[in-house]
Design a protein around this motif. Structure first.
Motif, PDB file in Angstrom:
ATOM      1  N   SER A  25      -0.856  10.379  -5.698  1.00 44.78           N
ATOM      2  CA  SER A  25      -1.007   9.192  -6.336  1.00 44.78           C
ATOM      3  C   SER A  25      -0.895   8.130  -5.426  1.00 44.78           C
ATOM      4  O   SER A  25      -0.060   7.974  -4.754  1.00 44.78           O
ATOM      5  CB  SER A  25       0.379   9.134  -7.775  1.00 44.78           C
ATOM      6  N   ARG A  26      -1.952   6.962  -5.632  1.00 43.59           N
ATOM      7  CA  ARG A  26      -1.625   6.018  -4.593  1.00 43.59           C
ATOM      8  C   ARG A  26      -1.958   4.624  -5.584  1.00 43.59           C
ATOM      9  O   ARG A  26      -2.363   4.454  -6.448  1.00 43.59           O
ATOM     10  CB  ARG A  26      -3.004   5.853  -3.886  1.00 43.59           C
ATOM     11  N   LYS A  27      -1.000   3.707  -4.929  1.00 46.29           N
ATOM     12  CA  LYS A  27      -0.958   2.286  -5.677  1.00 46.29           C
ATOM     13  C   LYS A  27      -1.006   1.141  -4.812  1.00 46.29           C
ATOM     14  O   LYS A  27      -0.558   1.258  -3.719  1.00 46.29           O
ATOM     15  CB  LYS A  27       0.637   2.060  -6.126  1.00 46.29           C
ATOM     16  N   HIS A  28      -1.898   0.206  -5.067  1.00 43.96           N
ATOM     17  CA  HIS A  28      -1.991  -0.897  -4.053  1.00 43.96           C
ATOM     18  C   HIS A  28      -1.819  -2.164  -4.987  1.00 43.96           C
ATOM     19  O   HIS A  28      -2.472  -2.316  -6.070  1.00 43.96           O
ATOM     20  CB  HIS A  28      -3.575  -1.148  -3.472  1.00 43.96           C
ATOM     21  N   PHE A  29      -0.828  -2.899  -4.733  1.00 49.61           N
ATOM     22  CA  PHE A  29      -0.490  -4.052  -5.485  1.00 49.61           C
ATOM     23  C   PHE A  29       0.527  -5.193  -4.885  1.00 49.61           C
ATOM     24  O   PHE A  29       0.615  -5.020  -3.704  1.00 49.61           O
ATOM     25  CB  PHE A  29       0.429  -3.555  -6.740  1.00 49.61           C
ATOM     26  N   ILE A  30       0.318  -6.392  -5.431  1.00 48.18           N
ATOM     27  CA  ILE A  30       1.209  -7.556  -5.002  1.00 48.18           C
ATOM     28  C   ILE A  30       2.352  -7.657  -5.991  1.00 48.18           C
ATOM     29  O   ILE A  30       2.318  -7.366  -7.339  1.00 48.18           O
ATOM     30  CB  ILE A  30       0.374  -8.758  -4.873  1.00 48.18           C
ATOM     31  N   LEU A  31       3.615  -7.712  -5.437  1.00 55.14           N
ATOM     32  CA  LEU A  31       4.761  -8.006  -6.249  1.00 55.14           C
ATOM     33  C   LEU A  31       5.656  -9.121  -5.647  1.00 55.14           C
ATOM     34  O   LEU A  31       6.193  -8.997  -4.584  1.00 55.14           O
ATOM     35  CB  LEU A  31       5.734  -6.608  -6.393  1.00 55.14           C
TER      36      LEU A  31
ATOM     37  N   GLY B 137       3.875  -1.346  10.109  1.00 50.39           N
ATOM     38  CA  GLY B 137       2.650  -0.464   9.462  1.00 50.39           C
ATOM     39  C   GLY B 137       1.903  -1.401   8.746  1.00 50.39           C
ATOM     40  O   GLY B 137       2.034  -2.777   8.982  1.00 50.39           O
ATOM     41  N   ILE B 138       0.927  -0.768   7.870  1.00 51.21           N
ATOM     42  CA  ILE B 138      -0.262  -1.562   7.201  1.00 51.21           C
ATOM     43  C   ILE B 138       0.709  -2.593   6.308  1.00 51.21           C
ATOM     44  O   ILE B 138       0.159  -3.744   5.897  1.00 51.21           O
ATOM     45  CB  ILE B 138      -0.861  -0.735   6.381  1.00 51.21           C
ATOM     46  N   SER B 139       1.679  -2.149   5.646  1.00 54.02           N
ATOM     47  CA  SER B 139       2.312  -2.980   4.575  1.00 54.02           C
ATOM     48  C   SER B 139       3.910  -2.518   4.853  1.00 54.02           C
ATOM     49  O   SER B 139       4.428  -1.631   5.411  1.00 54.02           O
ATOM     50  CB  SER B 139       1.931  -2.743   3.169  1.00 54.02           C
ATOM     51  N   PRO B 140       4.832  -3.557   4.478  1.00 53.14           N
ATOM     52  CA  PRO B 140       6.219  -3.428   4.487  1.00 53.14           C
ATOM     53  C   PRO B 140       6.957  -2.357   3.946  1.00 53.14           C
ATOM     54  O   PRO B 140       6.709  -1.997   2.781  1.00 53.14           O
ATOM     55  CB  PRO B 140       6.856  -4.742   4.081  1.00 53.14           C
TER      56      PRO B 140
ATOM     57  N   VAL C 121       0.982  -1.130  -0.173  1.00 50.35           N
ATOM     58  CA  VAL C 121       0.060  -0.089  -0.012  1.00 50.35           C
ATOM     59  C   VAL C 121       0.926   1.272  -0.091  1.00 50.35           C
ATOM     60  O   VAL C 121       1.465   1.483   0.877  1.00 50.35           O
ATOM     61  CB  VAL C 121      -0.868  -0.060   1.105  1.00 50.35           C
ATOM     62  N   ARG C 122       1.025   1.867  -1.001  1.00 50.16           N
ATOM     63  CA  ARG C 122       2.057   2.820  -1.179  1.00 50.16           C
ATOM     64  C   ARG C 122       1.426   4.061  -1.771  1.00 50.16           C
ATOM     65  O   ARG C 122       0.381   3.943  -2.594  1.00 50.16           O
ATOM     66  CB  ARG C 122       3.090   2.488  -2.434  1.00 50.16           C
ATOM     67  N   ASN C 123       1.793   5.349  -1.417  1.00 51.31           N
ATOM     68  CA  ASN C 123       1.272   6.617  -2.338  1.00 51.31           C
ATOM     69  C   ASN C 123       2.425   7.566  -1.993  1.00 51.31           C
ATOM     70  O   ASN C 123       3.448   7.289  -1.457  1.00 51.31           O
ATOM     71  CB  ASN C 123       0.228   6.942  -1.467  1.00 51.31           C
TER      72      ASN C 123
END
Length: 341
Positions: free
Chosen positions: A289-295, A309-312, A95-97
């Protein structure tokens, strides 16, 4: 908040509009991310759009290699059926922005709106960010492998003594790459690409070991080494060993689709906020700008052991404790070579 102000820009005097409109784009490349090593996965798309932080991805283990039965004519002798087991891979949602702002008065001063330029650069920014996330994930996968799997994905030829000079035997070579491939055993033929730091690539160039593939117009499409597509990327780790004082370069070998990507959906992926009072009434615009993704490197389960946090963060992705290999070694489409050049 950091805002693009007149002091951050060049106010034009005696140069053309063409020169004003030239944007100095980042020299960082996206080849590692764009090479086909990372492949879209519909299942990961669905997970990335689902609620939650991490996602279990169950799979069936292969059948055991017990010796087959020898048949007989004895009606009282029966075979004993074997069973099949399951395990689970685990992916994590990122979960990045990011946001950028610019004062409206900049348009009046330089004739170009920095916000328009920012909009044109956002996709490139995210490509580079995802590449960093991928490299950080691979670093964590490698750290876990060394800590918990005897480093069976790694072939390391770096010098171990601080006073020793770096020899050819400590640097990349055809033999070293072949030995790295061999960590995959009979699945090594599935490898299609090799990603390396430019210093390592330059060494191969000096030895005239790089072949060039051109299109019908003579333009370079890509380089090859030992039939592997070469990806040159200075995001590949180059770290000074604290004991030897020598730089250790990490080179990755990949199979097609070694990493899966799934695109999620932020509630509001992109938006612009105006603050008409800022700038003494001239106004400030901020782009979000916001990006939610799996890599996800396939077959290495994310453990979420030390994520605050919410994501690493990238630093948390690099930690061995956050990864655990669940596929058989041969089914992990990644091999690693560590050299001093």
């Amino acid at each position: 908040m950091t805002t693009t102000r007149i002091s951050d820009l060049i106010v034009p005097e005696n140069y053309s509009r063409f020169e004003r409109d030239v944007v100095q784009r980042s020299i960082e490349t996206n080849l590692l991310y764009q090479s086909g090593i990372v492949v879209p996965d519909q299942r990961l798309d669905e997970l990335a759009k689902s609620p939650g932080k991490t996602f279990n991805m169950p799979f069936f283990n292969d059948l055991g290699d017990d010796e087959s039965n020898v048949g007989s004519d004895n009606p009282d002798s029966s075979s004993t059926p074997k069973k099949i087991g399951t395990d689970k891979d685990v992916s994590v949602k990122h979960v990045r922005n990011q946001s950028w702002s610019s004062a409206d008065i900049n348009l009046t001063m330089i004739g170009v709106d920095p916000m328009d330029v920012i909009l044109n650069l956002v996709s490139g920014y995210w490509n580079r960010q995802m590449q960093r996330i991928l490299i950080a994930s691979l670093s964590g996968v490698l750290a876990d492998n060394i800590a918990n799997d005897a480093g069976d994905m790694v072939y390391n030829i770096c010098t171990e003594v601080s006073g020793d000079a770096i020899l050819d035997s400590n640097c990349i070579s055809g033999d070293a790459v072949v030995m790295s491939k061999q960590t995959m055993g009979d699945q090594s033929m599935s490898l299609v690409a090799i990603a390396m730091h430019s210093t390592v690539f330059s060494r191969l160039q000096k030895q005239n070991l790089i072949s060039t593939v051109r299109n019908s117009e003579g333009k370079i499409m890509f380089h090859k080494y030992l039939e592997l597509i070469v990806i040159v990327d200075d995001r590949c780790p180059a770290v000074t060993n604290e004991t030897t004082g020598k730089i250790e370069y990490t080179t990755y070998l990949f199979g097609q689709g070694a990493v899966g990507i799934g695109n999620g959906q932020a509630k509001v992926p992109i938006e612009v906020k105006r603050d008409p009072d800022a700038g003494d009434g001239e106004g400030i615009e901020t782009l979000y700008s916001r990006k939610h993704f799996i890599l996800h490197p396939r077959g290495v389960a994310f453990q979420n052991s030390s994520v605050a946090g919410i994501s690493p963060t990238n630093a948390e992705l690099e930690e061995a404790a956050n990864w655990d290999r669940v596929y058989n070694r041969k089914n992990i489409r990644i091999a690693v070579l560590k050299t001093n050049g």
